[in-house]
Motif scaffolding. Sequence first.
Motif, PDB file in Angstrom:
ATOM      1  N   PHE A  23      -0.174   1.547  36.245  1.00  0.00           N
ATOM      2  CA  PHE A  23      -0.491  -0.018  35.436  1.00  0.00           C
ATOM      3  C   PHE A  23       0.700  -0.657  34.952  1.00  0.00           C
ATOM      4  CE2 PHE A  23      -4.534   0.194  37.290  1.00  0.00           C
ATOM      5  CZ  PHE A  23      -4.825  -0.645  37.705  1.00  0.00           C
ATOM      6  N   ARG A  24       1.378  -1.526  34.733  1.00  0.00           N
ATOM      7  CA  ARG A  24       2.934  -1.510  34.005  1.00  0.00           C
ATOM      8  C   ARG A  24       1.720  -1.848  32.305  1.00  0.00           C
ATOM      9  NH1 ARG A  24       7.420  -5.612  34.704  1.00  0.00           N
ATOM     10  NH2 ARG A  24       8.621  -4.353  33.291  1.00  0.00           N
ATOM     11  N   ILE A  25       2.711  -1.338  31.339  1.00  0.00           N
ATOM     12  CA  ILE A  25       2.123  -2.113  30.216  1.00  0.00           C
ATOM     13  C   ILE A  25       2.672  -2.950  29.184  1.00  0.00           C
ATOM     14  CG2 ILE A  25       1.125  -0.861  28.333  1.00  0.00           C
ATOM     15  CD1 ILE A  25       0.845   1.848  29.216  1.00  0.00           C
ATOM     16  N   ASP A  26       2.555  -4.071  29.444  1.00  0.00           N
ATOM     17  CA  ASP A  26       3.636  -4.765  29.249  1.00  0.00           C
ATOM     18  C   ASP A  26       2.467  -5.979  28.147  1.00  0.00           C
ATOM     19  OD1 ASP A  26       2.932  -6.534  31.280  1.00  0.00           O
ATOM     20  OD2 ASP A  26       4.678  -6.184  31.937  1.00  0.00           O
ATOM     21  N   ALA A  27       2.947  -7.028  27.558  1.00  0.00           N
ATOM     22  CA  ALA A  27       1.635  -8.561  27.462  1.00  0.00           C
ATOM     23  C   ALA A  27       1.556  -8.998  28.340  1.00  0.00           C
ATOM     24  CB  ALA A  27       2.756  -9.004  26.232  1.00  0.00           C
TER      25      ALA A  27
END
Length: 98
Positions: free
Chosen positions: A37-41
Motif C-alpha cells: 500500500f502506498r502511504i500518501d494523503a
Amino acid sequence: MLQIINHENGTIISGDEALLQRLPEGFDPTTVDLTDFRIDAHNLAIAYDYATYKGLEAIKFYSGLKAAYIKQQELALASRRPVVVEEVEETEEETEEV
C-alpha cells in the motif's frame, strides 16, 4: 469530514475522532500490515471514507495507515531541519598518537 493539513511545523489530521473511538481499547495501529500500500494523503482519505461504512477491520486499516503517514511526514520534516553541530574541544589525551 477528514482534514489533512501539512505545514512547516508538522502534520495535523482531524475529523476522524469519532471513527477512531470505535477501535478496541489498547489497539496498536503499528501492527497493521501495510504491505503493497502506498502511504500518501490520497490513499489515507480513501481509507477514511471506506472505514466510515465498512466496519472495524477497515477502521483498523485506516488507523494503521494514519500512523504510518504521520511517521512518514515526521521523518520528512526532520530531514529538512538544519542540524546543529556543537564544536568539541580536544584534550591533550585525545590528540596523542597511539
